[in-house]
Design an enzyme around this catalytic site. Structure first.
Site, PDB file in Angstrom:
ATOM      1  N   GLY A 137       3.722   8.979  -7.416  1.00 33.08           N
ATOM      2  CA  GLY A 137       2.889   7.792  -7.367  1.00 33.08           C
ATOM      3  C   GLY A 137       1.969   7.676  -8.564  1.00 33.08           C
ATOM      4  O   GLY A 137       2.367   7.887  -9.717  1.00 33.08           O
ATOM      5  N   CYS A 138       0.707   7.357  -8.302  1.00 28.82           N
ATOM      6  CA  CYS A 138      -0.269   7.134  -9.371  1.00 28.82           C
ATOM      7  C   CYS A 138      -0.552   8.406 -10.172  1.00 28.82           C
ATOM      8  O   CYS A 138      -0.989   8.329 -11.321  1.00 28.82           O
ATOM      9  CB  CYS A 138      -1.564   6.584  -8.788  1.00 28.82           C
ATOM     10  SG  CYS A 138      -1.396   4.961  -7.998  1.00 28.82           S
ATOM     11  N   ALA A 139      -0.333   9.561  -9.583  1.00 30.34           N
ATOM     12  CA  ALA A 139      -0.579  10.816 -10.293  1.00 30.34           C
ATOM     13  C   ALA A 139       0.463  11.086 -11.364  1.00 30.34           C
ATOM     14  O   ALA A 139       0.275  11.965 -12.220  1.00 30.34           O
ATOM     15  CB  ALA A 139      -0.605  11.987  -9.303  1.00 30.34           C
ATOM     16  N   ALA A 140       1.565  10.343 -11.340  1.00 27.38           N
ATOM     17  CA  ALA A 140       2.685  10.646 -12.232  1.00 27.38           C
ATOM     18  C   ALA A 140       2.357  10.427 -13.696  1.00 27.38           C
ATOM     19  O   ALA A 140       2.963  11.052 -14.571  1.00 27.38           O
ATOM     20  CB  ALA A 140       3.903   9.815 -11.836  1.00 27.38           C
TER      21      ALA A 140
END
Length: 361
Positions: A137-140
């Site tokens: 998700g956004c951590a990628a």
């Protein structure tokens, strides 16, 4: 040291404003028992405009997961190459100079990955390695930077290309009426970003250390419920509180490097929402102005998932960067709850880097 060069970023041409988002919520969910709460939460995001790959009238329809994924693939192939080329130009490299492509996206699915299509379409060599990351998700965005750093540490002469492609609007689910889902409909936007990590040469952030941290027992706080209609975004109301346990992880990483996370020169942080940035400012004891690049991305584009970190970095470049050897922190947050963190110094080369295309300076 591997150097993260200036990113290239592109957002689609269709724009939806905060006012339009609120009016759509009022008109489509007029009888929702928690409409007032949802409207207040959307307003509090601070998002003024978002960009989407289809006009809002089409976005509000749901033609089915198959059709939406077809749109994802077509739009990615139409839009990503130009962003990649700009990133290569910023790093003063050719496609043939790239040794690995790290592709991150959580809003559509392709197999083979878009990496294979890029290699066949843009003069990358056939032995270019591929690392697609689909479930962070956004951590990628932070994870992609860290994996590029790892690769260039293992192969010091290598160059890595990072590509983040997020079409969050293709995950809109009109049947989901939970407050978390309504909030996400007013928070997320679409965007593409790319950047090169050079093993040698280049201007930008010289990456020195990276790390990950997962808050135990929070894997259901941000997640997809995968159904016949596609990806249904699930957001727990406790997510905004996650900076209290994550700030110590950032401090610990900096401490292991001999730095104080509260006394760095620049911060490139994933802007999941204003509460995230406000709390991180509080728990790291950093002035709110330190997160101005992340806030600008949130205001102008919304949360563009994995592409946020690269867009915030682009804004630092546009401001002129930082002074040579300035110390900084990069961090992305996402499902898990996971933090992907990196430390580095701003690098301004004293002479032109060697160009692998012709071997001259």
């Amino acid at each position: 040291m591997a150097t993260l060069c200036r990113p290239a970023v592109s957002v689609p041409e269709y724009v939806i404003t905060m006012e339009e988002t609120l009016e759509l919520a009022r008109s489509r969910h007029a009888d929702h028992p928690q409409l007032a709460l949802a409207l207040r939460l959307i307003e509090n995001t601070g998002v003024r405009t978002r960009h989407i790959v289809r006009p809002i009238e089409e976005t509000l329809k749901h033609p089915g997961f198959e059709e939406r994924n077809n749109v994802y693939e077509a739009e990615a192939k139409a839009r990503v190459p130009a962003v990649v080329q700009r990133a290569l130009d910023e790093a003063e490299l050719l496609a043939a100079d790239i040794d690995v492509i790290i592709y991150v996206s959580c809003t559509g699915f392709m197999m083979p990955s878009l990496t294979a299509w890029l290699i066949n379409s843009m003069e990358f060599t056939s032995d270019t390695r591929q690392i697609p990351i689909a479930q962070l998700g956004c951590a990628a965005g932070g994870a992609a930077i860290n994996r590029a750093h790892d690769f260039c540490t293992a192969y010091p002469e290598a160059n890595a290309l990072i590509v983040a492609c997020e079409f969050c609007s293709l995950c809109y689910q009109p049947t989901d009426i939970g407050v978390g889902s309504l909030l996400s409909n007013g928070l997320f936007g679409d965007g593409i970003a790319a950047a090169v990590v050079r093993g040698r040469g280049g201007e930008g952030i010289s990456l020195e250390r990276n790390g990950s941290y997962l808050i135990p027992k929070t894997e259901e706080w941000i997640m997809y419920d995968v159904r016949a209609t596609g990806f249904h975004f699930m957001l727990d109301k406790r997510v905004p509180t996650t900076m209290e346990p994550l700030a110590p992880a950032l401090q610990a990483l900096a401490g292991r490097h001999g730095w104080d996370a509260s006394e760095l020169d620049f911060y490139i942080i994933h802007a999941g929402g204003p509460r995230i940035l406000d709390d991180l400012s509080k728990f790291l004891q950093v002035a709110p102005e330190a997160f101005r690049f992340s806030r600008a991305t949130l205001t102008e584009y919304g949360n563009i998932a994995s592409a946020v970190v690269l867009d915030a970095l682009r804004r630092l470049f546009e401001e002129g960067g930082s002074h040579h050897r300035a110390r900084g922190l990069l961090a992305g947050f996402g499902p898990g709850i996971t933090a992907e963190m990196a430390l580095g110094r701003w690098h301004r080369p004293t002479e032109a880097p060697t160009d692998r295309r012709d071997g001259v300076t």
